[in-house]
Design a protein around this motif. Structure first.
Motif, PDB file in Angstrom:
ATOM      1  N   ASP A   1      90.551  61.579  55.180  1.00 13.26           N
ATOM      2  CA  ASP A   1      89.532  62.453  55.778  1.00 13.26           C
ATOM      3  C   ASP A   1      89.553  63.837  55.131  1.00 13.26           C
ATOM      4  O   ASP A   1      88.502  64.420  54.850  1.00 13.26           O
ATOM      5  CB  ASP A   1      89.746  62.590  57.282  1.00 13.26           C
ATOM      6  CG  ASP A   1      89.457  61.307  58.041  1.00 13.26           C
ATOM      7  OD1 ASP A   1      88.942  60.347  57.428  1.00 13.26           O
ATOM      8  OD2 ASP A   1      89.755  61.259  59.245  1.00 13.26           O
ATOM      9  N   GLU A   2      90.746  64.386  54.910  1.00 16.71           N
ATOM     10  CA  GLU A   2      90.864  65.683  54.228  1.00 16.71           C
ATOM     11  C   GLU A   2      90.283  65.604  52.832  1.00 16.71           C
ATOM     12  O   GLU A   2      89.612  66.528  52.372  1.00 16.71           O
ATOM     13  CB  GLU A   2      92.328  66.122  54.143  1.00 16.71           C
ATOM     14  CG  GLU A   2      92.913  66.652  55.417  1.00 16.71           C
ATOM     15  CD  GLU A   2      94.360  67.103  55.236  1.00 16.71           C
ATOM     16  OE1 GLU A   2      94.820  67.295  54.087  1.00 16.71           O
ATOM     17  OE2 GLU A   2      95.041  67.260  56.264  1.00 16.71           O
ATOM     18  N   LEU A   3      90.541  64.503  52.164  1.00 18.70           N
ATOM     19  CA  LEU A   3      90.031  64.315  50.816  1.00 18.70           C
ATOM     20  C   LEU A   3      88.499  64.237  50.840  1.00 18.70           C
ATOM     21  O   LEU A   3      87.823  64.862  50.014  1.00 18.70           O
ATOM     22  CB  LEU A   3      90.636  63.038  50.221  1.00 18.70           C
ATOM     23  CG  LEU A   3      90.637  62.938  48.714  1.00 18.70           C
ATOM     24  CD1 LEU A   3      91.669  61.924  48.266  1.00 18.70           C
ATOM     25  CD2 LEU A   3      89.312  62.595  48.152  1.00 18.70           C
ATOM     26  N   LEU A   4      87.936  63.503  51.784  1.00 16.54           N
ATOM     27  CA  LEU A   4      86.483  63.394  51.913  1.00 16.54           C
ATOM     28  C   LEU A   4      85.870  64.771  52.160  1.00 16.54           C
ATOM     29  O   LEU A   4      84.866  65.135  51.542  1.00 16.54           O
ATOM     30  CB  LEU A   4      86.114  62.438  53.043  1.00 16.54           C
ATOM     31  CG  LEU A   4      84.617  62.235  53.297  1.00 16.54           C
ATOM     32  CD1 LEU A   4      83.937  61.592  52.092  1.00 16.54           C
ATOM     33  CD2 LEU A   4      84.410  61.391  54.555  1.00 16.54           C
ATOM     34  N   ASP A   5      86.489  65.542  53.039  1.00 16.53           N
ATOM     35  CA  ASP A   5      85.995  66.890  53.320  1.00 16.53           C
ATOM     36  C   ASP A   5      86.025  67.742  52.056  1.00 16.53           C
ATOM     37  O   ASP A   5      85.063  68.440  51.744  1.00 16.53           O
ATOM     38  CB  ASP A   5      86.829  67.539  54.432  1.00 16.53           C
ATOM     39  CG  ASP A   5      86.385  68.950  54.710  1.00 16.53           C
ATOM     40  OD1 ASP A   5      85.245  69.124  55.193  1.00 16.53           O
ATOM     41  OD2 ASP A   5      87.157  69.887  54.427  1.00 16.53           O
TER      42      ASP A   5
ATOM     43  N   ARG B   1      78.249  68.267  60.547  1.00 17.49           N
ATOM     44  CA  ARG B   1      77.662  69.182  59.549  1.00 17.49           C
ATOM     45  C   ARG B   1      76.359  68.625  59.014  1.00 17.49           C
ATOM     46  O   ARG B   1      75.389  69.360  58.841  1.00 17.49           O
ATOM     47  CB  ARG B   1      78.663  69.413  58.422  1.00 17.49           C
ATOM     48  CG  ARG B   1      78.180  70.445  57.432  1.00 17.49           C
ATOM     49  CD  ARG B   1      79.250  71.408  57.023  1.00 17.49           C
ATOM     50  NE  ARG B   1      78.698  72.437  56.167  1.00 17.49           N
ATOM     51  CZ  ARG B   1      79.254  72.811  55.039  1.00 17.49           C
ATOM     52  NH1 ARG B   1      80.383  72.274  54.639  1.00 17.49           N
ATOM     53  NH2 ARG B   1      78.698  73.754  54.315  1.00 17.49           N
ATOM     54  N   LEU B   2      76.299  67.323  58.752  1.00 18.27           N
ATOM     55  CA  LEU B   2      75.050  66.719  58.284  1.00 18.27           C
ATOM     56  C   LEU B   2      73.965  66.818  59.345  1.00 18.27           C
ATOM     57  O   LEU B   2      72.798  67.074  59.023  1.00 18.27           O
ATOM     58  CB  LEU B   2      75.278  65.257  57.884  1.00 18.27           C
ATOM     59  CG  LEU B   2      76.083  65.020  56.614  1.00 18.27           C
ATOM     60  CD1 LEU B   2      76.255  63.527  56.376  1.00 18.27           C
ATOM     61  CD2 LEU B   2      75.424  65.680  55.415  1.00 18.27           C
ATOM     62  N   ALA B   3      74.333  66.645  60.602  1.00 20.52           N
ATOM     63  CA  ALA B   3      73.351  66.758  61.683  1.00 20.52           C
ATOM     64  C   ALA B   3      72.794  68.174  61.752  1.00 20.52           C
ATOM     65  O   ALA B   3      71.587  68.373  61.948  1.00 20.52           O
ATOM     66  CB  ALA B   3      73.986  66.356  63.016  1.00 20.52           C
TER      67      ALA B   3
ATOM     68  N   GLY C   1      78.266  59.239  55.911  1.00 18.76           N
ATOM     69  CA  GLY C   1      77.406  60.151  56.653  1.00 18.76           C
ATOM     70  C   GLY C   1      77.644  60.127  58.151  1.00 18.76           C
ATOM     71  O   GLY C   1      77.346  61.085  58.853  1.00 18.76           O
ATOM     72  N   ARG C   2      78.203  59.038  58.636  1.00 19.58           N
ATOM     73  CA  ARG C   2      78.504  58.915  60.065  1.00 19.58           C
ATOM     74  C   ARG C   2      79.958  59.265  60.386  1.00 19.58           C
ATOM     75  O   ARG C   2      80.360  59.234  61.541  1.00 19.58           O
ATOM     76  CB  ARG C   2      78.217  57.487  60.528  1.00 19.58           C
ATOM     77  CG  ARG C   2      76.748  57.151  60.492  1.00 19.58           C
ATOM     78  CD  ARG C   2      76.495  55.793  61.111  1.00 19.58           C
ATOM     79  NE  ARG C   2      75.083  55.470  61.005  1.00 19.58           N
ATOM     80  CZ  ARG C   2      74.613  54.356  60.510  1.00 19.58           C
ATOM     81  NH1 ARG C   2      75.446  53.415  60.096  1.00 19.58           N
ATOM     82  NH2 ARG C   2      73.320  54.150  60.440  1.00 19.58           N
ATOM     83  N   HIS C   3      80.728  59.568  59.366  1.00 21.00           N
ATOM     84  CA  HIS C   3      82.141  59.859  59.555  1.00 21.00           C
ATOM     85  C   HIS C   3      82.286  61.117  60.418  1.00 21.00           C
ATOM     86  O   HIS C   3      81.590  62.114  60.210  1.00 21.00           O
ATOM     87  CB  HIS C   3      82.818  60.059  58.198  1.00 21.00           C
ATOM     88  CG  HIS C   3      84.295  60.082  58.289  1.00 21.00           C
ATOM     89  ND1 HIS C   3      84.991  61.189  58.707  1.00 21.00           N
ATOM     90  CD2 HIS C   3      85.219  59.131  58.048  1.00 21.00           C
ATOM     91  CE1 HIS C   3      86.276  60.929  58.706  1.00 21.00           C
ATOM     92  NE2 HIS C   3      86.448  59.696  58.306  1.00 21.00           N
ATOM     93  N   PRO C   4      83.194  61.091  61.391  1.00 24.66           N
ATOM     94  CA  PRO C   4      83.356  62.241  62.295  1.00 24.66           C
ATOM     95  C   PRO C   4      83.666  63.560  61.582  1.00 24.66           C
ATOM     96  O   PRO C   4      83.336  64.628  62.096  1.00 24.66           O
ATOM     97  CB  PRO C   4      84.523  61.838  63.206  1.00 24.66           C
ATOM     98  CG  PRO C   4      84.651  60.369  63.068  1.00 24.66           C
ATOM     99  CD  PRO C   4      84.079  59.982  61.741  1.00 24.66           C
TER     100      PRO C   4
END
Length: 192
Positions: free
Chosen positions: A53-57, A120-122, A112-115
């Motif tokens: 998750d940190e990497l995705l961010d 932020r996308l919303a 895109g649905r990842h918590p």
């Protein structure tokens, strides 16, 4: 063999994650696979990112920050036409600059649905709608703006082989044709 500098490893991890997310999706990519692609131990990867998750961010944050700037420029303008024009121009440039991430997000909706990303996308989506939605515009024009936004995104993902400048030129032309002049809703007066 020289040990890579921490900054170099950080950038290589992000590049490997981007490649592997594109190949296998977010859920189908493990931290071990990323470490293997980079050629480091999992412990070395943990030095930079404790979780996927940190990497995705870290991977998406620069792109989302740039998209925020595109919106800030558009939102700062007076007049709906100017705001929309700046949003569309900036959005085309943004998607071309981040083509690989756009393709990943297009193909892996779970990201895109990842918590870690979804709020932020919303928020960004709501801001885009605020720039595009003018209740005084005809419903035809309002639907056209929505189609244009989605179409730009889809075209970037569908034509990865087109050179950036050519794709940008085509997309700007399509947006101009699709939107044409703003059309007012029946019963509204321009400037009121």
């Amino acid at each position: 063999m020289a040990i890579p500098a921490p900054e170099d490893t950080y950038d290589r991890v992000l590049l490997a994650a981007e490649e592997l997310f594109g190949e296998h999706g977010f859920a189908g990519t493990s931290l071990q696979a990323i470490a293997d692609r980079v050629g480091v131990t999992k412990a070395a990867l943990y030095y930079h990112f404790r979780t996927k998750d940190e990497l995705l961010d870290a991977l998406l944050r620069p792109a989302l920050n740039d998209l925020d700037r595109v919106l800030e420029v558009a939102e700062s303008r007076r007049g709906t036409t100017a705001r929309q024009r700046l949003l569309f121009e900036g959005y085309v440039d943004f998607l071309i600059r981040y083509r690989t991430l756009a393709v990943i997000l297009d193909r892996d909706v779970a990201i895109g649905r990842h918590p870690a990303i979804q709020p932020r996308l919303a928020s960004i989506t709501a801001r885009v709608r605020e720039v595009l939605d003018d209740v005084d515009d005809s419903i035809d024009y309002r639907v056209s703006t929505a189609v244009a936004m989605g179409g730009i995104y889809s075209a970037v993902a569908a034509f990865p082989e087109l050179p950036d400048d050519e794709l940008g030129r085509i997309l700007r032309g399509v947006v101009r044709k699709l939107l044409g002049p703003r059309r007012r809703a029946p019963g509204t007066v321009a400037g009121v």
